[in-house]
Every structure is written in structure tokens, then in C-alpha cells.
Enzyme design. Structure first.
Site, PDB file in Angstrom:
ATOM      1  N   LYS A 128       0.866  -1.184   0.000  1.00  0.00           N
ATOM      2  CA  LYS A 128       0.000   0.000   0.000  1.00  0.00           C
ATOM      3  C   LYS A 128       0.900   1.231   0.000  1.00  0.00           C
ATOM      4  O   LYS A 128       2.051   1.153   0.427  1.00  0.00           O
ATOM      5  CB  LYS A 128      -0.887   0.006   1.258  1.00  0.00           C
ATOM      6  N   ASP A 168      -6.575   4.540  -5.009  1.00  0.00           N
ATOM      7  CA  ASP A 168      -7.341   4.440  -3.762  1.00  0.00           C
ATOM      8  C   ASP A 168      -7.946   5.829  -3.593  1.00  0.00           C
ATOM      9  O   ASP A 168      -8.083   6.575  -4.576  1.00  0.00           O
ATOM     10  CB  ASP A 168      -6.430   4.041  -2.586  1.00  0.00           C
TER      11      ASP A 168
HETATM   12  P1  NDP Z   1     -12.624   8.244  -3.686  1.00  0.00           P
HETATM   13  O1  NDP Z   1     -11.558   9.228  -3.397  1.00  0.00           O
HETATM   14  O2  NDP Z   1     -13.046   8.028  -5.097  1.00  0.00           O
HETATM   15  O3  NDP Z   1     -13.933   8.592  -2.846  1.00  0.00           O
HETATM   16  C1  NDP Z   1     -13.958   8.683  -1.456  1.00  0.00           C
HETATM   17  C2  NDP Z   1     -15.336   9.182  -1.082  1.00  0.00           C
HETATM   18  O4  NDP Z   1     -15.547   9.096   0.316  1.00  0.00           O
HETATM   19  C3  NDP Z   1     -15.549  10.638  -1.469  1.00  0.00           C
HETATM   20  O5  NDP Z   1     -16.874  10.802  -1.843  1.00  0.00           O
HETATM   21  C4  NDP Z   1     -15.258  11.353  -0.146  1.00  0.00           C
HETATM   22  O6  NDP Z   1     -15.841  12.630  -0.036  1.00  0.00           O
HETATM   23  C5  NDP Z   1     -15.925  10.390   0.792  1.00  0.00           C
HETATM   24  N1  NDP Z   1     -15.509  10.564   2.171  1.00  0.00           N
HETATM   25  C6  NDP Z   1     -14.263  10.665   2.677  1.00  0.00           C
HETATM   26  N2  NDP Z   1     -14.313  10.767   4.010  1.00  0.00           N
HETATM   27  C7  NDP Z   1     -15.618  10.723   4.341  1.00  0.00           C
HETATM   28  C8  NDP Z   1     -16.329  10.751   5.549  1.00  0.00           C
HETATM   29  N3  NDP Z   1     -15.695  10.882   6.716  1.00  0.00           N
HETATM   30  N4  NDP Z   1     -17.680  10.656   5.502  1.00  0.00           N
HETATM   31  C9  NDP Z   1     -18.322  10.541   4.340  1.00  0.00           C
HETATM   32  N5  NDP Z   1     -17.710  10.504   3.161  1.00  0.00           N
HETATM   33  C10 NDP Z   1     -16.383  10.594   3.159  1.00  0.00           C
HETATM   34  O7  NDP Z   1     -12.145   6.883  -3.028  1.00  0.00           O
HETATM   35  P2  NDP Z   1     -12.601   5.390  -3.352  1.00  0.00           P
HETATM   36  O8  NDP Z   1     -14.042   5.370  -3.668  1.00  0.00           O
HETATM   37  O9  NDP Z   1     -11.632   4.815  -4.294  1.00  0.00           O
HETATM   38  O10 NDP Z   1     -12.328   4.699  -1.940  1.00  0.00           O
HETATM   39  C11 NDP Z   1     -13.296   4.675  -0.890  1.00  0.00           C
HETATM   40  C12 NDP Z   1     -12.934   3.591   0.091  1.00  0.00           C
HETATM   41  O11 NDP Z   1     -12.895   2.318  -0.585  1.00  0.00           O
HETATM   42  C13 NDP Z   1     -11.574   3.733   0.772  1.00  0.00           C
HETATM   43  O12 NDP Z   1     -11.642   3.214   2.088  1.00  0.00           O
HETATM   44  C14 NDP Z   1     -10.683   2.831  -0.077  1.00  0.00           C
HETATM   45  O13 NDP Z   1      -9.534   2.403   0.640  1.00  0.00           O
HETATM   46  C15 NDP Z   1     -11.645   1.692  -0.359  1.00  0.00           C
HETATM   47  N6  NDP Z   1     -11.297   0.863  -1.499  1.00  0.00           N
HETATM   48  C16 NDP Z   1     -11.155   1.399  -2.754  1.00  0.00           C
HETATM   49  C17 NDP Z   1     -10.875   0.583  -3.825  1.00  0.00           C
HETATM   50  C18 NDP Z   1     -10.828   1.107  -5.215  1.00  0.00           C
HETATM   51  O14 NDP Z   1     -10.742   0.282  -6.163  1.00  0.00           O
HETATM   52  N7  NDP Z   1     -10.917   2.408  -5.455  1.00  0.00           N
HETATM   53  C19 NDP Z   1     -10.618  -0.862  -3.644  1.00  0.00           C
HETATM   54  C20 NDP Z   1     -10.889  -1.334  -2.296  1.00  0.00           C
HETATM   55  C21 NDP Z   1     -11.169  -0.497  -1.283  1.00  0.00           C
HETATM   56  P3  NDP Z   1     -15.029  13.986  -0.359  1.00  0.00           P
HETATM   57  O15 NDP Z   1     -15.215  14.190  -1.824  1.00  0.00           O
HETATM   58  O16 NDP Z   1     -15.692  14.989   0.500  1.00  0.00           O
HETATM   59  O17 NDP Z   1     -13.588  13.735   0.034  1.00  0.00           O
END
Ligand code: NDP
Length: 448
Positions: A128, A168
Site C-alpha cells: 500500500k 485508492d
Molecule cells: P474516492 O476518493 O473516489 O472517494 C472517497 C469518497 O468518500 C468521497 O466521496 C469522499 O468525499 C468520501 N468521504 C471521505 N471521508 C468521508 C467521511 N468521513 N464521511 C463521508 N464521506 C467521506 O475513493 P474510493 O471510492 O476509491 O475509496 C473509498 C474507500 O474504498 C476507501 O476506504 C478505499 O480504501 C476503499 N477501497 C477502494 C478501492 C478502489 O478500487 N478504489 C478498492 C478497495 C477499497 P469527499 O469528496 O468529501 O472527500
């Protein structure tokens, strides 16, 4: 809390060495406690100090990332890569760009990734990385400058057979493009050293959708087996509105559910008629805006400050897809009181340990992150296969493979939980199922 002296000793030693690393210790504790039934049956683990080696990363790199912003100012960020465990294949795991990133977050994610990657049944080890760089409010040019500076150091640690990063939080297709461009420029090589690449330069179809789709395939299978039920006709809430959340929303809707709420780090929107995903995609994927803009387009919906309020909305299925520790015991109690039947995790470690245990105790179908969100890394593994073979599979071919992998992960996790006497304890099931393969490989490889 511990049943064995051995596991207790390993954890206490870890605590001593990593005293300030809250998230890392949280993840390690959850994993170690759940491995105890397996450790008890396998004395060779203690004899060979497998747990001591398993919790210690093979390598941890921290580096300076200096870059120039649009005003000509030099900015300095911190970059990280943890190469956690390569016993079953090259290190693999995403890069996170977010101001909260530190050694603890990177190590917790890396440790989880080792077991997750093992569960996919593909030959990939765990790693990571990331940076405390905040992409919010940065121009496209600044994002490119940062990515180029980041890769100028990272390139020497990675390689298509050594370590293959992906995206991520804060690292999507645009960032992977800039990172890969810089790698190619430095190395003069076109190889699958990163996944999540654009389709014209070696990306896999369905990688963008994979984590969200995979989460829904896992949940659908779990509902079928554990509750003789499905997504059809269910009310769903999804936290986050990034890559994982968007494609979870799309697939859950295709499977017949109604998603009524999504969030970002400022607040959440509630749309009783069902979230219009094209509006969310326009705000988040096209304009990189805030979720509250949703109500300008859909005036019948409501916006609420405070993202955590989302868990108070009554639902049948909750899919936390935002970030770590976003769902605590109080939230879990409210969800259960409101009749939730399934909570499956798209984000990494979104539920605190006591929230996860509460779901298990109350016979909620619980999909722990390392099993339920493994579709992203699994499809990255498929991207690596396509890159090595120099071919491209169709969307349908990848999607079929992804679905098979997710169904397989569910059964592997569930059968392990059944074997341990509690079919709802998929937390223990996933940890043991993932660990078994890694520990066998470590034993076979000798001391390293
Ligand atoms: P993105 O950056 O695309 O999206 C993250 C989202 O979560 C944004 O909408 C962000 O909002 C929101 N967010 C962050 N903090 C909070 C909070 N405290 N409360 C509510 N919403 C919040 O990331 P991903 O979708 O890629 O990743 C999301 C999760 O999934 C992470 O934990 C990541 O490790 C996990 N993951 C991702 C994978 C992937 O393929 N992308 C694979 C496996 C796991 P804002 O725009 O305000 O920041």
C-alpha cells in the site's frame, strides 16, 4: 481478550514498537484476535515465528515529494510505500492521496491488503502507499506536477514483477495516467507496473466499476445463502460518493434495489425516490464538486450537514464506501434497530471493531472489507494478466471473472465461519481464510 499467550505476546510487542499508530494497531488487533482458533491448531506457526513475521512489513519506504505549485511556490509532501508481504506474489495495493495519510494508515491498509489479496485466489502479495498531499482544490497542472514528483522517487521501488500499485482515495484514472506517464518517461518501458490505467494504454475494462460491482456481487450471494433473499425491492444507503460508492450504487440499482442516500465528507443527500446516479456522477466525476449540489438538480431531495447522520436513515442494506472508522457502535445499534439485514463494506475498515461485532451478534449479514471489497484488486490482478499476455479482454469477460471471484470469496469466507461454529462471523472467516494461504507460503519459503 486473548486466548493464547503467543498471540498476546505478538500483539504487545507490536504495541510497544508502534505505540502511536492507532489505526495500524486497531487492524492488527482485529486480525490477531480472530486468528487465534487457527493458531491454536497449528503449533508450527509459533515454532517458526510466523505471526511475528506476518505483522512486520518486509519493507517500509518513506520519501520526500517536492513539487512546484501554480504560483511558483515549492511544496513539500511526504510519500510512503509499504511492501508488506510478497510470499504469494508481487506486492499489490493502492496509493492514497489524502491529508490524513501517515505511517499508521498506510500500514493498516497494507496489512489488510495481504489477507484481501490472498482471498482473491490470485497470486498477489500485499502492499500500500500514498501521500499526505491533498488533491482538493488543486489545478490539473498541480495534480500532474505532484504525480510526476511522487513517481520520480517511487519508480525505483516498484516493477511489474515486484510491486504493482493502483488507485485508492484521491487517486483515480487521471492520477494513474500521470503516474504511469512519468514511470514510462524514466524507465522507457511499457509494462503493467500500475493498474487502473486508462483503456488506451493498457487498462482493463471493468476496473473502474470493479470494487463497487464486486461489493454487490458479494452482498447478493451472501443474502442468497444466509437469508434466502436478494437486493430486489430493498432500500439501500451508501456512504461516500467516490469510485466505490458510485459503482456500488449502479449495480445495486441494476439488481433491483433503491439507493436512497449517499454522502461526502461534508454531508449526505436523501432522495426518497431513489438517487439519480447520473446527477452524482456529473457532480463528482465530471465537475469534482460537493454532494450538496444534488438538491439543485433534484429539489425533492434533502441535504444534511454531517455525513454520519446517514446511518440514521432506515434501510435494509447499508454499504459503507467512504473511509475507515466511519461507522461506530452507536451507528450499528441504530442500523440494527431500524431493521438492517446486511452491512457489507466497500471502504477499508469502515466499521469499528465493536460495530462489526455488534452486527455479527445480531445476525446481520456482515461483509468484512477485505472480503467484500476485494473486487478492485482482483480486477487489477486481471489487468496484470492482460498486460503480461499483451491482450485485452472484453468488459463481459472481465465482469464474469470478477463475479466468479466474488462468489468464491464469499463461500471461502462463509465456509470458514461455518467450520468455526458461527456462520455470521465472517470477520473471523475472512481473516483465517486469507491467512491460511499466506502462512502456508511463508512456512514453505523458509526464514526470510
Ligand atoms: P474516492 O476518493 O473516489 O472517494 C472517497 C469518497 O468518500 C468521497 O466521496 C469522499 O468525499 C468520501 N468521504 C471521505 N471521508 C468521508 C467521511 N468521513 N464521511 C463521508 N464521506 C467521506 O475513493 P474510493 O471510492 O476509491 O475509496 C473509498 C474507500 O474504498 C476507501 O476506504 C478505499 O480504501 C476503499 N477501497 C477502494 C478501492 C478502489 O478500487 N478504489 C478498492 C478497495 C477499497 P469527499 O469528496 O468529501 O472527500
Amino acid at each position: 481478550m486473548f486466548q493464547t499467550e503467543y498471540v498476546k505476546r505478538v500483539y504487545e510487542d507490536l504495541q510497544r514498537k508502534n505505540a502511536n499508530e492507532k489505526e495500524f494497531l486497531q487492524a492488527a488487533l482485529e486480525i490477531l484476535v480472530s486468528l487465534e482458533p487457527y493458531v491454536l491448531k497449528h503449533p508450527e506457526l509459533e515454532q517458526n515465528k510466523i505471526l511475528e513475521r506476518f505483522v512486520e512489513p518486509e519493507r517500509f519506504v518513506q520519501f520526500r515529494v517536492a513539487w512546484v505549485d501554480d504560483h511558483g511556490e515549492i511544496q513539500v509532501n511526504r510519500g510512503y510505500r509499504v511492501q508488506y508481504n510478497s510470499s504469494i506474489g508481487p506486492y499489490k495495493g493502492g496509493l492514497r492521496f489524502h491529508p490524513s495519510v501517515n505511517a499508521s494508515i498506510i500500514k493498516f491498509l497494507g496489512l489488510e491488503q495481504v489477507l484481501k489479496n490472498s482471498l482473491t485466489s490470485l497470486p498477489i502479495g500485499g502492499g500500500k502507499g500514498g501521500s499526505d498531499f491533498d488533491p482538493k482544490g488543486k489545478s490539473d497542472h498541480e495534480i500532474m506536477s505532484f504525480c510526476q514528483a511522487f513517481m520520480t522517487e517511487l519508480y525505483r521501488h516498484i516493477g511489474e514483477d515486484t510491486d504493482v500499485p493502483a488507485g485508492d482515495i484521491g487517486v483515480g484514472g487521471r492520477e494513474i495516467g500521470y503516474l504511469y506517464g512519468q514511470y514510462k518517461r524514466i524507465q522507457n518501458k511499457t509494462v503493467g507496473v500500475l493498474t487502473g490505467k486508462g483503456i488506451p494504454f493498457g487498462g482493463s475494462l471493468a476496473r473502474t466499476e470493479a470494487t463497487g460491482y464486486g461489493l454487490c456481487y458479494f452482498t447478493e450471494e451472501a443474502l442468497k445463502v444466509m437469508k434466502k433473499d436478494s437486493f430486489k425491492g430493498k432500500t439501500v444507503i451508501i456512504s461516500g460518493s467516490g469510485n466505490v460508492a458510485i459503482y456500488a450504487c449502479k449495480k445495486a440499482t441494476e439488481l433491483g434495489a433503491k439507493v436512497v442516500a449517499m454522502s461526502d465528507s461534508n454531508g449526505y443527500v436523501y432522495d426518497k425516490d431513489g438517487i439519480k446516479l447520473e446527477v452524482i456522477q456529473d457532480i463528482k466525476e465530471v465537475r469534482r464538486g460537493r454532494i450538496k449540489e444534488y438538491i439543485e438538480k433534484v429539489p425533492t431531495a434533502t441535504y444534511h450537514d454531517n455525513s454520519k447522520g446517514i446511518w440514521k436513515i432506515p434501510c435494509d442494506i447499508a454499504l459503507p464506501c467512504a473511509t475507515q472508522n466511519e461507522l461506530d457502535l452507536e451507528d450499528a445499534k441504530v442500523l440494527v434497530q431500524n431493521g438492517v439485514i446486511a452491512v457489507c463494506e466497500g471502504a477499508n475498515m469502515p466499521s469499528t471493531l465493536d460495530a462489526a461485532k455488534y452486527f455479527i451478534e445480531h445476525k446481520v449479514v456482515y461483509g468484512p472489507a477485505k472480503a467484500a471489497n476485494a473486487g478492485g484488486v482482483a480486477t487489477s490482478g486481471l489487468e496484470m494478466c492482460q498486460n503480461s499476455a499483451r491482450l485485452s479482454w472484453s468488459f463481459e469477460e472481465v465482469d464474469v471473472k470478477l463475479k466468479d471471484i466474488m462468489i468464491n470469496i464469499f463461500h471461502n469466507t462463509y465456509n470458514t465461519a461455518v467450520g468455526l461454529g458461527n456462520p455470521y462471523d465472517t470477520l473471523t472467516g475472512a481473516n483465517i481464510a486469507g491467512f491460511e494461504k499466506v502462512s502456508k507460503a511463508m512456512l514453505a519459503l523458509g526464514v526470510y
